[in-house]
Motif scaffolding. Structure first.
Motif, PDB file in Angstrom:
ATOM      1  N   LYS A 209      18.416 -30.285 -41.362  1.00 57.60           N
ATOM      2  CA  LYS A 209      17.915 -29.326 -40.379  1.00 57.60           C
ATOM      3  C   LYS A 209      18.486 -29.625 -38.996  1.00 57.60           C
ATOM      4  O   LYS A 209      18.937 -28.716 -38.287  1.00 57.60           O
ATOM      5  CB  LYS A 209      16.387 -29.354 -40.349  1.00 57.60           C
ATOM      6  CG  LYS A 209      15.785 -28.309 -39.434  1.00 57.60           C
ATOM      7  CD  LYS A 209      14.265 -28.349 -39.467  1.00 57.60           C
ATOM      8  CE  LYS A 209      13.730 -27.895 -40.802  1.00 57.60           C
ATOM      9  NZ  LYS A 209      12.244 -27.707 -40.763  1.00 57.60           N
ATOM     10  N   VAL A 253      17.507 -22.857 -42.411  1.00 53.99           N
ATOM     11  CA  VAL A 253      16.537 -23.840 -42.882  1.00 53.99           C
ATOM     12  C   VAL A 253      15.472 -24.138 -41.835  1.00 53.99           C
ATOM     13  O   VAL A 253      14.691 -25.081 -42.006  1.00 53.99           O
ATOM     14  CB  VAL A 253      17.256 -25.148 -43.287  1.00 53.99           C
ATOM     15  CG1 VAL A 253      18.150 -24.927 -44.495  1.00 53.99           C
ATOM     16  CG2 VAL A 253      18.058 -25.718 -42.119  1.00 53.99           C
ATOM     17  N   ASP A 255      12.802 -22.590 -41.218  1.00 58.12           N
ATOM     18  CA  ASP A 255      11.441 -22.243 -41.640  1.00 58.12           C
ATOM     19  C   ASP A 255      10.942 -23.098 -42.800  1.00 58.12           C
ATOM     20  O   ASP A 255       9.837 -22.852 -43.311  1.00 58.12           O
ATOM     21  CB  ASP A 255      11.390 -20.765 -42.055  1.00 58.12           C
ATOM     22  CG  ASP A 255      11.776 -19.843 -40.906  1.00 58.12           C
ATOM     23  OD1 ASP A 255      11.544 -20.218 -39.746  1.00 58.12           O
ATOM     24  OD2 ASP A 255      12.318 -18.752 -41.182  1.00 58.12           O
ATOM     25  N   VAL A 256      11.710 -24.078 -43.225  1.00 59.32           N
ATOM     26  CA  VAL A 256      11.289 -24.920 -44.351  1.00 59.32           C
ATOM     27  C   VAL A 256      11.161 -26.359 -43.889  1.00 59.32           C
ATOM     28  O   VAL A 256      11.622 -26.731 -42.798  1.00 59.32           O
ATOM     29  CB  VAL A 256      12.302 -24.813 -45.515  1.00 59.32           C
ATOM     30  CG1 VAL A 256      12.398 -23.379 -46.005  1.00 59.32           C
ATOM     31  CG2 VAL A 256      13.673 -25.311 -45.085  1.00 59.32           C
ATOM     32  N   ASP A 257      10.512 -27.185 -44.709  1.00 62.18           N
ATOM     33  CA  ASP A 257      10.339 -28.584 -44.340  1.00 62.18           C
ATOM     34  C   ASP A 257      11.637 -29.353 -44.575  1.00 62.18           C
ATOM     35  O   ASP A 257      12.621 -28.824 -45.103  1.00 62.18           O
ATOM     36  CB  ASP A 257       9.182 -29.222 -45.113  1.00 62.18           C
ATOM     37  CG  ASP A 257       9.340 -29.121 -46.626  1.00 62.18           C
ATOM     38  OD1 ASP A 257      10.498 -29.076 -47.114  1.00 62.18           O
ATOM     39  OD2 ASP A 257       8.321 -29.071 -47.343  1.00 62.18           O
ATOM     40  N   ALA A 260      12.925 -29.582 -48.290  1.00 61.82           N
ATOM     41  CA  ALA A 260      13.501 -28.338 -48.782  1.00 61.82           C
ATOM     42  C   ALA A 260      14.840 -28.047 -48.102  1.00 61.82           C
ATOM     43  O   ALA A 260      15.749 -27.493 -48.718  1.00 61.82           O
ATOM     44  CB  ALA A 260      12.526 -27.189 -48.564  1.00 61.82           C
TER      45      ALA A 260
END
Length: 566
Positions: A209, A253, A255-257, A260
């Motif tokens: 990220k 990415v 919006d994801v942890d 993920a």
């Protein structure tokens, strides 16, 4: 003197930079500074004074920016921004908790508020409301610029400073203050380089990220640096030899942890994301940099001696356009995904605007050059096609909301380039059939800008230069019998019937602009040209950059020279 050891100077905020110590020196050792009401936090109290007293007012401005502009600009990483925001407002009041105030993040907040003030202005509005909105917006803009300059002295660099620098540059593009934007971009680039963003973080093992976010920031800076420098004819800041190659992945990415994000795989170009346009924008920026290096250097005669290279670069631009997916295509564009992904409308506009701007800039040096074999016809037709497509985008923007106006203007720095190329072509060949069509669109452009209450002094200067071109053509055209209306190409076609999404009319006509104006196959007589190209250096310089629109005297002299040499 060499043997005498240097004195031990104090360091840090409480040292040589402290107002208290400087005051002591001025007073010959007095213990009181000239301003001691805030001590070492004087600079923070000053910046906090720029904020509204009511948190609810700040909340509203931030929310409207994140809702209207951030999905298109990708300017703020919302999780980190809200964490800083909540921490800032939850702090204790007083000097004991002033260390919790991050001036670097505060610079980002200020420029967000500057855009927010414009966004909340009702449309239409009274003159008083407009003036109040502009003044409030500039209040936050100047606070942000000052904070960006001051904060590295106390806190060093951070991604927030880079984000603030990008937004400040876009704000200046919106105001048409392009030379200032060039300066702020350079500062943002240095802030990014100081944090290693010019080196791809994949080799450092950065989390996925963080890696993608840093790549996107650097790609945005790279594009701004290349295009604004090309527009002004000034050197760019980023040297490719000092950077490692990095390619943007078509993946979102945010919006994801973290887990993920590590497992996520890039999508195909048939599946658009908020990052997709950066992939193509990055490739286009590289072509722009090569054009800047090889066609607009300061070696006398270098650009004119390598026309084959110009044609090769034009082919590279055409090859780039052919790689665009259908939803970004210049011709036969697929608009079916716009409703599902509203940001595509604007990302498409940014790519098209950049393409037309670079192409016009590449060829405009050859529009005025004589050739008895009509050697430069390809440049002339390329300028006409791209300039008309770019101008059509402006003419199809009807009664925009303030959000649409800002989204459009951050990409419209090339519009004056297009309008002026059309104006110069008309002055160069005032009696051509196509000149009538060009004049109609230029008049429509000037009328639209003059009627817009938000037109600022820089845009008025642009309009004045275009009007000078129109007046020059009118003086040069010989009296002729009145033609039937059907015989004169009418470039001011009805754009109100165009399909509109989010205030932008889809440019169905731009793809066939050459056929609409009947430009193909028209004769262009160069036999009566009685001058060489050296005189152009007087007006455009060795790198052939247009004079600033505010330099009205230079434009008057240029147009007068063109009239005398026809």
């Amino acid at each position: 003197m060499v043997a005498v050891p240097s004195p031990n100077l104090p360091t840090g905020i409480s040292g040589i930079h402290s107002a208290r110590d400087l005051g002591s020196v001025r007073r010959g050792g007095a213990n009181q500074s000239f301003r001691n009401e805030a001590g070492p936090y004087t600079h923070l109290w000053e910046f906090l004074g720029y904020l509204p007293r009511r948190k609810a007012a700040v909340d509203g401005l931030v929310e409207v920016f994140l809702r209207e502009l951030n999905p298109v600009f990708d300017a703020v990483y919302e999780p980190t921004f809200w964490a800083h925001y909540n921490k800032f407002w939850d702090r204790k009041y007083g000097e004991d908790d002033m260390d919790a105030v991050d001036l670097r993040w505060l610079s980002l907040l200020f420029i967000v508020l500057a855009f927010g003030e414009l966004l909340v202005c009702p449309q239409p509005c009274s003159i008083e409301q407009q003036r109040e909105s502009e003044e409030s917006s500039l209040h936050f803009f100047w606070a942000s610029r000052k904070a960006v300059v001051v904060s590295p002295t106390f806190s060093g660099e951070s991604p927030d400073l880079v984000r603030a620098g990008i937004l400040i540059s876009r704000y200046l593009l919106h105001l048409k203050r392009i030379p200032e934007s060039w300066l702020t971009q350079s500062f943002a680039v240095r802030m990014a380089q100081a944090q290693g963003m010019h080196i791809d973080g994949k080799g450092w093992g950065l989390p996925r990220k963080v890696l993608e976010i840093k790549r996107r920031l650097w790609a945005s800076l790279y594009y701004l640096d290349r295009t604004t420098s090309l527009a002004l004819g000034r050197p760019y800041t980023i040297n490719d030899k000092h950077c490692t190659p990095m390619d943007i992945s078509n993946i979102w990415v945010d919006d994801v942890d973290a887990e993920a994000a590590e497992a996520a795989q890039p999508l195909s170009m048939d599946q658009p994301t908020r990052v997709t346009y950066l992939v193509f924008q990055q490739h286009l920026s590289r072509i722009s940099g090569r054009i800047h290096d090889e066609c607009f250097n300061l070696t006398p005669g270098a650009a004119r001696a390598t026309y084959d290279k110009v044609i090769a670069f034009d082919e590279a631009l055409q090859d780039w356009s052919r790689t665009l997916p259908s939803y970004f295509a210049l011709k036969r564009t697929d608009y079916s995904l716009d409703e599902l992904h509203p940001y595509l409308v604007w990302h498409r506009l940014y790519l098209h605007s950049a393409y037309h701007f670079i192409r016009v800039t590449l060829h405009r040096s050859y529009v005025l050059l004589p050739s008895i074999t009509d050697r430069y016809k390809a440049s002339r037709e390329a300028c006409i096609a791209s300039a008309c497509a770019d101008l059509t985008a402006r003419l199809t923007l009807h009664q925009p909301s303030m959000a649409d106006r800002i989204r459009f203007n951050v990409a419209a720095h090339s519009l004056f380039n297009s309008a002026l190329v059309l104006g110069v072509i008309a002055v160069r060949d005032p009696r051509s059939e196509r000149t009538q069509a060009i004049l109609e669109d230029l008049r429509a452009f000037c009328a639209k800008q003059n009627e817009d209450p938000w037109t600022n002094q820089f845009e008025l200067a642009e309009i004045k230069v275009v009007e000078l071109c129109i007046a020059s053509v009118n003086r040069s055209r010989r009296p002729s019998p009145v033609r039937q209306e059907a015989d004169v190409p009418n470039a001011q076609h009805d754009v109100s019937s165009s399909r509109v999404v989010d205030g932008i009319g889809h440019n169905h006509e731009a793809a066939s602009v050459m056929q609409t104006y009947n430009f193909e196959g028209l004769p262009y007589d160069d036999h009566d040209i009685r001058y060489d190209d050296e005189w152009l250096n007087t007006f455009f310089g060795q790198n052939r950059a247009f004079p600033e629109p505010t330099d009205l005297q230079t434009w008057e002299e240029l147009l007068g020279t063109l009239e005398s040499k026809r």
